[in-house]
Enzyme design. Structure first.
Site, PDB file in Angstrom:
ATOM      1  N   GLY A   1       0.799  -1.215   0.000  1.00  0.00           N
ATOM      2  CA  GLY A   1       0.000   0.000   0.000  1.00  0.00           C
ATOM      3  C   GLY A   1       0.832   1.265   0.000  1.00  0.00           C
TER       4      GLY A   1
ATOM      5  N   GLU B   1       7.435   8.661 -26.311  1.00  0.00           N
ATOM      6  CA  GLU B   1       8.541   8.060 -27.065  1.00  0.00           C
ATOM      7  C   GLU B   1       8.047   7.112 -28.144  1.00  0.00           C
ATOM      8  OE1 GLU B   1      11.761   8.729 -26.902  1.00  0.00           O
ATOM      9  OE2 GLU B   1      11.458  10.223 -25.349  1.00  0.00           O
ATOM     10  N   GLY B   2       6.780   6.884 -28.212  1.00  0.00           N
ATOM     11  CA  GLY B   2       6.214   5.956 -29.188  1.00  0.00           C
ATOM     12  C   GLY B   2       5.732   4.711 -28.490  1.00  0.00           C
TER      13      GLY B   2
END
Length: 97
Positions: A53, A76-77
């Site tokens: 958590g 970035e693609g």
């Protein structure tokens, strides 16, 4: 995690040397981006899981890094685009029309 980060650093270092000599091909750049972002996201997710958590709380910065990596992945693609570029390099068949 350290092994994957080190491999990504070495890949980037080698690619930067190719870029300095104007010898880097687009597929090599795509391969480095695809690998490094993919591995960084795996590492960030693993760190989040290890922390439980607390991995989603801002004081550990893990969730911030994961969110940043999601943005980098998009900017970035996408994996699909890099995969198509790499596939064209391997097969000589363009997936782009």
């Amino acid at each position: 995690m350290v092994a994957e980060i080190t491999k990504a650093q070495l890949l980037t270092h080698h690619l930067s040397r190719l870029l300095d000599r104007n010898q880097a091909r687009p597929a090599q750049i795509s391969l480095a981006k695809l690998n490094n972002v993919r591995e960084a996201m795996k590492i960030a997710r693993m760190a989040r899981d290890i922390l439980g958590g607390r991995g989603i709380l801002a004081d550990h910065h893990v969730i911030r890094h994961l969110c940043d990596l999601e943005a980098v992945s998009t900017l970035e693609g996408t994996e699909s685009m890099h995969t198509l570029i790499i596939g064209q390099e391997i097969t000589g068949i363009s997936a782009f029309f």
